[in-house]
Design a protein around this motif. Structure first.
Motif, PDB file in Angstrom:
ATOM      1  N   HIS A  47      34.888  34.952  47.237  1.00  0.00           N
ATOM      2  CA  HIS A  47      33.930  35.835  46.576  1.00  0.00           C
ATOM      3  C   HIS A  47      33.444  36.852  47.599  1.00  0.00           C
ATOM      4  O   HIS A  47      32.869  36.490  48.640  1.00  0.00           O
ATOM      5  N   ALA A  92      31.994  41.246  47.984  1.00  0.00           N
ATOM      6  CA  ALA A  92      31.411  42.395  47.281  1.00  0.00           C
ATOM      7  C   ALA A  92      31.019  43.454  48.290  1.00  0.00           C
ATOM      8  O   ALA A  92      30.963  43.189  49.501  1.00  0.00           O
ATOM      9  N   SER A 139      33.009  41.918  43.620  1.00  0.00           N
ATOM     10  CA  SER A 139      31.932  42.250  42.677  1.00  0.00           C
ATOM     11  C   SER A 139      31.336  43.638  42.901  1.00  0.00           C
ATOM     12  O   SER A 139      30.127  43.806  43.027  1.00  0.00           O
ATOM     13  N   GLY A 180      34.189  39.898  33.703  1.00  0.00           N
ATOM     14  CA  GLY A 180      33.525  40.935  34.481  1.00  0.00           C
ATOM     15  C   GLY A 180      33.258  42.184  33.675  1.00  0.00           C
ATOM     16  O   GLY A 180      33.853  42.399  32.612  1.00  0.00           O
ATOM     17  N   SER A 195      32.445  46.509  34.545  1.00  0.00           N
ATOM     18  CA  SER A 195      32.330  47.586  35.532  1.00  0.00           C
ATOM     19  C   SER A 195      31.317  48.632  35.090  1.00  0.00           C
ATOM     20  O   SER A 195      31.017  48.755  33.894  1.00  0.00           O
ATOM     21  N   LEU A 221      31.595  38.091  37.045  1.00  0.00           N
ATOM     22  CA  LEU A 221      31.449  39.139  38.062  1.00  0.00           C
ATOM     23  C   LEU A 221      30.437  40.165  37.563  1.00  0.00           C
ATOM     24  O   LEU A 221      30.634  40.775  36.513  1.00  0.00           O
ATOM     25  N   HIS A 255      27.618  43.285  39.008  1.00  0.00           N
ATOM     26  CA  HIS A 255      27.004  44.122  40.051  1.00  0.00           C
ATOM     27  C   HIS A 255      25.598  44.448  39.552  1.00  0.00           C
ATOM     28  O   HIS A 255      25.425  45.298  38.670  1.00  0.00           O
ATOM     29  N   TRP A 285      28.111  32.677  39.109  1.00  0.00           N
ATOM     30  CA  TRP A 285      27.850  34.111  39.005  1.00  0.00           C
ATOM     31  C   TRP A 285      28.190  34.753  40.346  1.00  0.00           C
ATOM     32  O   TRP A 285      27.488  34.547  41.344  1.00  0.00           O
ATOM     33  N   ALA A 286      29.273  35.524  40.361  1.00  0.00           N
ATOM     34  CA  ALA A 286      29.714  36.232  41.565  1.00  0.00           C
ATOM     35  C   ALA A 286      29.068  37.614  41.551  1.00  0.00           C
ATOM     36  O   ALA A 286      29.564  38.542  40.923  1.00  0.00           O
ATOM     37  N   LEU A 287      27.959  37.733  42.260  1.00  0.00           N
ATOM     38  CA  LEU A 287      27.165  38.952  42.217  1.00  0.00           C
ATOM     39  C   LEU A 287      27.536  39.931  43.321  1.00  0.00           C
ATOM     40  O   LEU A 287      28.089  39.553  44.359  1.00  0.00           O
ATOM     41  N   GLY A 288      27.177  41.188  43.089  1.00  0.00           N
ATOM     42  CA  GLY A 288      27.262  42.231  44.102  1.00  0.00           C
ATOM     43  C   GLY A 288      26.075  43.153  43.954  1.00  0.00           C
ATOM     44  O   GLY A 288      25.253  43.004  43.051  1.00  0.00           O
ATOM     45  N   TYR A 327      24.925  35.998  45.946  1.00  0.00           N
ATOM     46  CA  TYR A 327      25.190  37.292  46.579  1.00  0.00           C
ATOM     47  C   TYR A 327      25.879  37.010  47.921  1.00  0.00           C
ATOM     48  O   TYR A 327      25.260  36.404  48.806  1.00  0.00           O
TER      49      TYR A 327
END
Length: 444
Positions: free
Chosen positions: A8, A10, A58, A138, A140, A167, A169, A197-200, A216
Motif C-alpha cells: 500500500h 500513496a 492511493s 477505488g 479517482s 482505495l 484519496h 481502507w488504503a488511504l492517500g 495512511y
C-alpha cells in the motif's frame, strides 16, 4: 480464504521540483530532484524482492496535473518492470493528478488498473496460483477539487467472502495541513464493511483504525520541513483467517528533520559554531548514509539570544555552515553525496537570560504582558478557559483579517503555531522593553 500480500503506497509526487531551497549547489539540487524517482524505484524493487501479489496506489502519482514528460517516462519504466515480474497495480488519481489532466502521453498497460470517477471494483488474484484473494475498489478524482464525501459510494459485496480493499484519496475527520478534499469521517469508513481502507492525501503516516484497517502510508519521499521523519510504504500480509499484519519500509533518499539546541551553555559565537558543527556530525553518523535536510531549532536563554535574533549575524552563521557542507560535495571531493547533512535554516525560539518570575510580579506593563502570555499558554484547550486572554489575542490579530493573503495565513494557524507566535512576540517585546534590538524568526 487464501493468504496473500500487497504493498500500500500513496502520494508519490513524482518529479517534485523542490523549489525554494536556497544556497544549495547544483549537485545537491539534482539529488533532491531525483529523490522521488529513487524512492519509487526502491518501492518497485521491494515489490519484486518480497514477491507481493499486487500493489495499490492511493492517488497523487504525479506532483502536478500537468505532469512532466520525464515523470511519465519514469513511471512507464516502473510499470514495465512490474509487468515483467507479473505484479498487477491498482491505481486511483488524486487532486494532484486528476483524470482531467491533458498531458497523459502513455496508455496504461494491461496489468495496471486505473479506477474511474465512480467507484469501480476488480478482483485481485494470488500470483503463484491465480486464486482470487481480494476485491479491490477505488475512485479517482475527475478534477483537482472534489468536495463531496465519496466514501459513501463504497459498499461491500455481500455475496463475496473475499477480503475487501478500498482505495480512497481523502481527508478523514478534517486533518489539519491538507485541503479538505473528499471529506469523510472514520465512522463512515467503518460502516462500509470493507476490511482495509488504503488511504492517500495525508502525508503523515498513521493507522487510524485496525478493525477495519484504516491506513495512511504517508508519502514515499519527504518534500519540505513540514514532512519530517522516515517516509515509505506498507507491506501488508493477510493470512487465511483475514488477520492482517503491516510492516513499514523506509524508501526516502532525502530525509527532513529538525533538531533542538539550547543556548544556555553557548558563551560565545565561536562556541555556538562548535556546538552546531558537533550536532551536524552527530546527525551524519546517525543518518545511515542518507542525505538529511535539517532545521536547527535554538531554544533556551543565554547571552547569544541577541546575536541569534539578529538577521544579519545568524544568516552569516548559517551561510558559513552551508559553505562548509558545500565543500564536502563539490566536484572532485571524495565525499559521498548521500552522507550530506544540509543545514537548511535556523528557527530561533530563545530568550534573554532574566528572572521571569520576578518580572511577572512587577506592577508594570511588562509584568502584565508576561502574566497575560502565561495565562494564554497554560489555558486548557478542552475547556477553553481564560476567555479574556483568548479575546485579547484574537483582538490583536483582528487587523490582519482585513488583508486577503494574511487572513488565509492566520485562519490556517493551528493551536501549536499560535502558541509559538505568541511566545516569540513576548520575547521580542521583552527585548524591546529592556533596550534590546530583536529581529527574530527563521533564517534560511
Amino acid at each position: 480464504m487464501t493468504s496473500f500480500r500487497f504493498i500500500h503506497t500513496a502520494d508519490l509526487h513524482l518529479d517534485t521540483p523542490f523549489a525554494g531551497m536556497s544556497g544549495i549547489n547544483d549537485r545537491l539540487r539534482r539529488h533532491l530532484q531525483e529523490s522521488t524517482f529513487a524512492a519509487f524505484g526502491d518501492l518497485v524493487d521491494l515489490a519484486v524482492s518480497e514477491e507481493v501479489d499486487f500493489i495499490v496506489i492511493s492517488g497523487d502519482i504525479y506532483d502536478a496535473s500537468e505532469s512532466s514528460l520525464r515523470a511519465q517516462l519514469r513511471l512507464k519504466e516502473a510499470w514495465d518492470k512490474l509487468g515483467l515480474h507479473g505484479i498487477p497495480v491498482y491505481v486511483i488519481h488524486g487532486n494532484h493528478d486528476p483524470l482531467s489532466s491533458s498531458r497523459q502521453r502513455f496508455v496504461y498497460p494491461d496489468h495496471v488498473t486505473v479506477f474511474g470517477s465512480r467507484v469501480e471494483s476488480a478482483t485481485a488474484v494470488r500470483r503463484k496460483d491465480g486464486l482470487p484473494v481480494a476485491v479491490v475498489s477505488g475512485i479517482s478524482y475527475p478534477t483537482s477539487s472534489v468536495t463531496e464525501n465519496t466514501s459513501l459510494q463504497f459498499h461491500r459485496d455481500p455475496s463475496s467472502s473475499l477480503y475487501h480493499i478500498a482505495l480512497l484519496h481523502a481527508n478523514v475527520d478534517g486533518q489539519e495541513g491538507h485541503d479538505v478534499y473528499s471529506p469523510c469521517s472514520l465512522s463512515d469508513l467503518k460502516k462500509s464493511g470493507y476490511d482495509y481502507w488504503a488511504l492517500g492525501h495525508i502525508h503523515k503516516r498513521q493507522i487510524l483504525c485496525e478493525a477495519p484497517w484504516v491506513v495512511y502510508p504517508g508519502n514515499i519521499q519527504g518534500r519540505s520541513m513540514k514532512e519530517t521523519g522516515p517516509k515509505g510504504c506498507y507491506l501488508v500480509d493477510v493470512n487465511d483467517n483475514k488477520e492482517t499484519t503491516l510492516h513499514f519500509y523506509e524508501l526516502d533518499h532525502v530525509r527532513w528533520t529538525e533538531t533542538e539546541l539550547s543556548i544556555e551553555h553557548m558563551t560565545s559565537e565561536n562556541k555556538c559554531k562548535e556546538m552546531l558543527e558537533d550536532r551536524l556530525e552527530s546527525l551524519r553518523s546517525e543518518s545511515g548514509g542518507r542525505t538529511t535536510i535539517v532545521r536547527l531549532n535554538f531554544t533556551g536563554r543565554g547571552p547569544l539570544h541577541s546575536m541569534l535574533q539578529s538577521g544579519r549575524d545568524s544568516n552569516e552563521l548559517l551561510q558559513e555552515l552551508q559553505r562548509q557542507e558545500t565543500e564536502r560535495i563539490s566536484p572532485g571531493s571524495a565525499s559521498i553525496l548521500d552522507s550530506v547533512i544540509w543545514p537548511a535554516s535556523f528557527k530561533v525560539n530563545t530568550g534573554l537570560d532574566y528572572d521571569r518570575s520576578l518580572l511577572q510580579e512587577e506592577n508594570s506593563f511588562l509584568g502584565e504582558l508576561l502574566r497575560l502570555s502565561e495565562r494564554y499558554q497554560n489555558r486548557s484547550d478542552d475547556l477553553n478557559l481564560d476567555l479574556d486572554a483568548n479575546a485579547i489575542i484574537n483582538d490583536a490579530l483582528a487587523s490582519l483579517m482585513d488583508h486577503r493573503v494574511l487572513r488565509g495565513y492566520v485562519q490556517d494557524l493551528g493551536e501549536k503555531e499560535r502558541r509559538e507566535l505568541l511566545q516569540q512576540a513576548t520575547e521580542m517585546a521583552i527585548s524591546l522593553l529592556v533596550d534590546e534590538e530583536p529581529r527574530g524568526g527563521e533564517v534560511s
